[in-house]
Design an enzyme around this catalytic site. Structure first.
Site, mmCIF file in Angstrom:
data_model
loop_
_atom_site.group_PDB
_atom_site.id
_atom_site.type_symbol
_atom_site.label_atom_id
_atom_site.label_comp_id
_atom_site.label_asym_id
_atom_site.label_seq_id
_atom_site.Cartn_x
_atom_site.Cartn_y
_atom_site.Cartn_z
ATOM 1 C CG ASP A 27 3.133 1.640 4.757
ATOM 2 O OD1 ASP A 27 3.770 2.765 5.397
ATOM 3 O OD2 ASP A 27 3.348 0.652 5.079
ATOM 4 C CB SER A 86 -1.459 1.940 1.622
ATOM 5 O OG SER A 86 -0.233 2.159 2.153
ATOM 6 C CB THR A 101 -1.637 4.171 10.280
ATOM 7 O OG1 THR A 101 -0.596 3.378 9.712
ATOM 8 C CG2 THR A 101 -1.592 4.558 11.523
HETATM 9 N N1 ASP Z 1 1.863 2.431 7.921
HETATM 10 C C1 ASP Z 1 0.976 2.625 6.914
HETATM 11 C C2 ASP Z 1 0.260 3.926 7.200
HETATM 12 O O1 ASP Z 1 0.832 4.831 7.437
HETATM 13 C C3 ASP Z 1 0.043 1.283 6.745
HETATM 14 C C4 ASP Z 1 -0.406 1.348 5.648
HETATM 15 O O2 ASP Z 1 0.188 2.111 4.654
HETATM 16 O O3 ASP Z 1 -1.596 1.223 5.295
HETATM 17 O O4 ASP Z 1 -1.054 3.892 7.009
#
Ligand code: ASP
Length: 336
Positions: A93, A60, A16
């Site tokens: 994640d 991730s 993110t």
């Molecule tokens: N929601 C996730 C983040 O906080 C997406 C990921 O893990 O890539 O980055």
């Protein structure tokens, strides 16, 4: 920029923190690289001399073990080349998993720090720049040395050993329930609350293909059928996030007794915090019974992290028959 500033190497892996809106995808996707991320942080160039590398641009959940081994080699090279610390930006994640896996192999006293963001860069109150700044400030602080891999989010440093994602979307997403947080940052400086913890000997780099290790939650009405299927499908070990302090049903217990003849079986707790028990409950399916049947209790180590430890032990050449002892020794050493 002063030449006397410490050097910190920053690598981006996606997540993110690096995501911008895409009309085609209908939401944010990873696009920004490490140089763009570093440039977006006000004041960063006054804190440290930043070198950057863009290693992956992934959500991730799609990071793989080999990506992390590549990152590890890169991080070691940066320290050898004079960086005082390394910062990785990635998705949150799997942050608790990647931090723990890297920590198992990280052998240098210099800090390896992971950070990310809960809000994408264009969102109001985006937290990525503040997290990256805090991560770099932690990386240059002398008290950060010898602590292995740290996760820095929301002005708090967590040990890889204890950190977990406690909230799916909140800015205060990470907790260190049992061991407690490593440090809080105040006015740009980390205050560590305890001396550096005892760390286990780093594992040898993988000498074979990464094994498949199953992590299954024991649930109401569960007789352990999936655990049996996993072993039949070729999984080389099974970790069960069991009920309470490490308990399963009568039927599941019997299956565990059969499975331990074939593969290592580790029992963790599915609760958010707390340890497994070792000598409290005497009924069928509780810890005393499961250990008699050949399983090993994970102690304070969560199911997610137990799975990674078993995976890494097997990959680094530990024989399946020696996994139980290796896991027990590791847990004893790193209790603090
Ligand atoms: N929601 C996730 C983040 O906080 C997406 C990921 O893990 O890539 O980055």
């Amino acid at each position: 920029m002063s030449n006397s500033l410490p050097v910190v190497a920053v690598a981006s892996l996606g997540g993110t923190i690096s995501m911008t809106p895409s009309d085609a995808a209908g939401g944010v996707v990873p696009t920004l690289d490490a140089t763009q991320l570093a440039r977006s942080v006000p004041g960063l160039s006054e804190v440290a001399t930043i070198t950057t590398a863009s290693i992956r641009q992934l959500p991730s959940a799609s990071l793989r073990y080999d990506d992390l081994m590549e990152v590890l080699a890169w991080a070691e090279q940066q320290i050898a080349a004079g960086a005082v610390g390394v910062v990785l930006t990635q998705g949150t994640d799997t942050l608790e998993e990647t931090a723990f896996l890297l920590d198992l192999f990280w052998k240098l006293p210099a800090p390896l720090i992971l950070t990310g963001a809960m809000r994408a860069p264009q969102a109001a109150g985006a937290d990525g720049p503040a997290n990256l700044l805090s991560a770099v400030r932690t990386a240059i602080h002398p008290d950060s040395a010898g602590r292995g891999v740290l996760v820095v989010m929301n002005d708090t440093a967590h040990y890889a050993r204890w950190v977990s994602k406690g909230d799916s979307l909140a800015v205060q997403a990470f907790v260190s329930l049992d061991g407690g947080v490593a440090a809080r940052l105040v006015e740009g400086r980390p205050t560590f609350f305890h001396a550096a913890p005892v760390r286990a000997q780093p594992l040898a780099r993988p000498v074979r293909a990464w094994p498949k290790v199953a992590l299954l939650s024991a649930v109401l009405g569960d007789e352990g059928e999936l655990a049996e299927l996993a072993v039949r499908a070729g999984y080389e070990a099974v970790v069960i996030a069991a009920q309470g302090a490490g308990h399963v049903s009568f039927g599941f217990a019997e299956r565990i007794g059969e499975l331990t003849q074939k593969v290592p079986v580790v029992i963790a707790s599915r609760a958010a915090g707390g340890s497994t028990a070792s000598q409290t409950y005497g009924y069928v399916g509780a810890e005393i019974d499961l250990v008699r049947r050949g399983a090993v209790m994970s102690g304070w180590l969560s199911g997610l992290k137990s799975r990674l430890l078993v995976t890494a032990l097997l990959a680094s050449g530990v024989a399946p028959g020696a996994v139980t002892e290796a896991l027990t020794n590791w847990s004893k050493l790193t209790r603090r």
